[in-house]
Design a protein around this motif. Structure first.
Motif, PDB file in Angstrom:
ATOM      1  N   LEU A  38       0.959  -1.179  -0.030  1.00 38.52           N
ATOM      2  CA  LEU A  38      -0.145   0.120   0.030  1.00 38.52           C
ATOM      3  C   LEU A  38       0.763   1.193   0.019  1.00 38.52           C
ATOM      4  CD1 LEU A  38      -2.498   1.529   0.378  1.00 38.52           C
ATOM      5  CD2 LEU A  38      -2.417   1.158   2.785  1.00 38.52           C
ATOM      6  N   ARG A  52      -4.688   0.799   5.369  1.00 36.84           N
ATOM      7  CA  ARG A  52      -4.338  -0.363   5.367  1.00 36.84           C
ATOM      8  C   ARG A  52      -5.349  -1.642   6.139  1.00 36.84           C
ATOM      9  NH1 ARG A  52       0.213   0.400   7.531  1.00 36.84           N
ATOM     10  NH2 ARG A  52       1.338   0.672   5.586  1.00 36.84           N
ATOM     11  N   SER A  55      -8.218  -2.666   4.411  1.00 37.51           N
ATOM     12  CA  SER A  55      -7.864  -3.349   3.129  1.00 37.51           C
ATOM     13  C   SER A  55      -8.409  -4.764   3.018  1.00 37.51           C
ATOM     14  CB  SER A  55      -6.392  -3.128   2.602  1.00 37.51           C
ATOM     15  OG  SER A  55      -6.192  -4.325   1.333  1.00 37.51           O
TER      16      SER A  55
END
Length: 604
Positions: A38, A52, A55
């Motif tokens: 990322l 993050r 995700s």
């Protein structure tokens, strides 16, 4: 679909989204761990962490999922999820690209996924951070301040919008409007001005009072009488609605220990006269419980304890408990002590936050400087003021037959006591932050030839984290006896220092007043202890500690002596609390011994 119902950004995100729950038949792929990257340039760490954590690709890899179909579906879902995470932080013009082995995830076919996924790359162009041009939650109860962070000029974000709207409805609920809700929402994103105008309208609804409380159908299986369940919950029927009263009722039911679960739910519909009924659902715990404990010390010997508990002795959630203890086995503390006690506690005694306790204790103390047989019976009431503070009171009768430096005597006293307990530690067995305080004043009125006086005790413990793995812990213990002389005070009312509960490394009750055959306890004492606790691993800890104790013949701490001890210890953490092993030596007087202390739970 908007993140907040009715919320639309000024331009669409031109990405295709594919449903992740399609039942597809894909070629089998060999187990292979994909790598997820990322990248969000120019933002703070908390923004990156939020994206993050949102995700699904990262979550799938962390869970060990390797099927290409799963990973492609997760990558395609990340357009929306990562974008939503950026909206929460105020980035409303962000662009998200997700590539699977170099190919845009949105262009992959869910019907024909690749045979293997090696790499998922999420690249974000965050754009500018937007600010509020308008930020309103209306109406609000009189005197309610604006929500912090939700004002013109503040950083905009969907998270703060939700928080502000929820805070507005909660403010109305605290004022008695149980059915308050957001009924209007107007959010406009202006990309040219990099601003957000947000307005939420609340419909408070009528001010309600608590109506009738009732038990759910499932609660009929409880062995506790329905009338007692309602009394313990203590829903204030007829009073203005307060959501805190719902939480308090659940806490009252749970703290009895009688119920495995307790839920108080408010009715969906408003009742006659703007009342709001509640439904109580409980599930009983197993009625009986047995426990045992063990501690060992090279000086104090072996201590064995056990208890038997019934959580619902007479159908009213009464707790009946028997305790037995034998200590001093193989130790150097005079002889073997033993005790047998019984307590019966009835919750909701004349008030939902008061409990009545009957207690009887019989004990034999064979200590280095005295031998005493005692029996005591008391009745007391504890008043739970809030989740941290409890007030205690009791009255009782105590008889003791003793043999010490002053010969063989007996004492009979009427005992009165009052005290308080303050508790806000994060754990009772392994605290890392918070404080604990306990204080008691106990007048004792002599019967026949026994003398009258007052005994006071206090204890304060504090805990503070110094980083993720280090905890500083401290304890202070004090006590005094006012009124009678040492000779006219029951030996077990006097104070000693030394041993596992006071100064580790020093002999058990080694510090008192006088020495040899004439040694007695003091009329005042103080003990200071400090520990540095370090987590070596998640389950193993190390401790360094120092204890100092003081005992005086006078009630006001005059004419006394000090001694100290220090040492090192290890802790092994278990579900019941840490197993403790401490090695200590004296640091005053003759340093010619090493003492070992083993038990469950921290030393304090």
């Amino acid at each position: 679909m908007p993140l907040i119902p009715g919320f639309a950004v000024g331009r669409s995100v031109r990405m295709a989204f594919t449903a992740a729950a399609m039942a597809l038949i894909a070629p089998m792929a060999a187990l292979h761990a994909a790598e997820v990257t990322l990248r969000i340039p120019g933002v703070t760490a908390d923004v990156t962490d939020t994206a993050r954590n949102a995700s699904l690709s990262r979550a799938a890899v962390d869970e060990g999922r390797t099927e290409p179909q799963d990973l492609v579906a997760a990558a395609q879902a990340d357009y929306r999820r990562v974008l939503a995470a950026l909206y929460e932080k105020g980035y409303f013009s962000a662009a998200v690209n997700v590539r699977v082995d170099g190919r845009e995830a949105a262009n992959l076919s869910a019907l024909r996924p690749p045979r293997q996924v090696d790499r998922i790359e999420i690249d974000v162009t965050p754009g500018p951070r937007f600010r509020f041009s308008q930020a309103e939650v209306t109406p609000l109860p009189a005197g309610t301040p604006p929500y912090d962070g939700f004002a013109p000029g503040d950083t905009a974000g969907t998270a703060i919008m939700r928080e502000a709207a929820n805070a507005g409805t909660e403010a109305w609920q605290q004022a008695g409007h149980a059915k308050a809700k957001v009924t209007q929402q107007d959010i406009t994103v202006d990309h040219a001005r990099e601003s957000v105008a947000a307005r939420f309208g609340i419909t408070p609804g009528p001010r309600l009072t608590f109506g009738r409380a009732r038990l759910s159908a499932s609660s009929a299986d409880s062995k506790v009488r329905p009338k007692r369940i309602l009394a313990i919950a203590g829903i204030p029927e007829g009073e203005v609605y307060d959501p805190d009263d719902i939480d308090t009722a659940e806490q009252r039911l749970r703290r009895t220990g009688t119920f495995r679960s307790a839920v108080v739910a408010e009715d969906e519909a408003i009742g006659p006269g703007n009342t709001l009924g509640t439904e109580i659902s409980v599930e009983d715990s197993k009625p009986r419980r047995v426990g045992v404990g063990i501690e060992v010390s090279t000086v104090e010997g072996l201590r064995l304890s056990g208890f038997w508990l019934h959580r619902n002795a007479f159908g009213g959630a009464e707790r009946l408990r028997f305790d037995a203890e034998v200590s001093g086995i193989g130790g150097q503390t005079g002889g073997i002590d033993y005790s047998l006690g019984m307590t019966l506690t009835r919750p909701a005694f004349r008030h939902p936050d008061a409990q009545l306790t009957f207690a009887v204790l019989a004990e034999h103390e064979d200590e280095p400087s005295y031998v005493s047989d005692n029996i005591e019976a008391t009745v007391g009431v504890d008043r739970i003021v809030n989740e941290h503070l409890t007030l205690t009171s009791a009255v009782g009768l105590r008889y003791s037959y003793t043999d010490d430096a002053f010969g063989t005597r007996d004492f009979t006293h009427i005992i009165l006591s009052g005290g308080l307990i303050w508790e806000n530690r994060d754990s009772t067995t392994d605290p890392r932050k918070g404080a604990y305080a306990e204080a008691e004043i106990k007048p004792f009125i002599g019967v026949a030839s026994s003398k009258t006086g007052v005994r006071t005790t206090a204890e304060l413990r504090g805990y503070r984290e110094l980083g993720e793995r280090l905890v500083l812990a401290g304890r202070v213990q004090t006590g005094s006896v006012f009124g009678p002389s040492i000779a006219d005070t029951p030996p077990s009312f006097l104070f000693y220092s030394g041993g596992g509960g006071t100064v580790r490394g020093q002999g058990y009750q080694s510090l008192g007043v006088g020495s040899g055959a004439s040694k007695t306890g003091g009329r005042s004492y103080a003990v200071f202890s400090t520990e540095m606790r370090f987590d070596v691993t998640d389950s193993i800890g190390a401790v360094a500690f120092v204890d100092y104790g003081y005992v005086a013949s006078d009630s006001l701490y005059e004419n006394g002596n000090w001694h100290g001890g220090a040492g090192l210890g290890v802790r092994y953490k278990t579900g019941l609390g840490p197993i403790r092993a401490d090695l200590a030596v004296p640091i005053t007087g003759k340093i010619d011994s090493v003492s070992l202390y083993v038990g469950i739970g921290q030393a304090f």
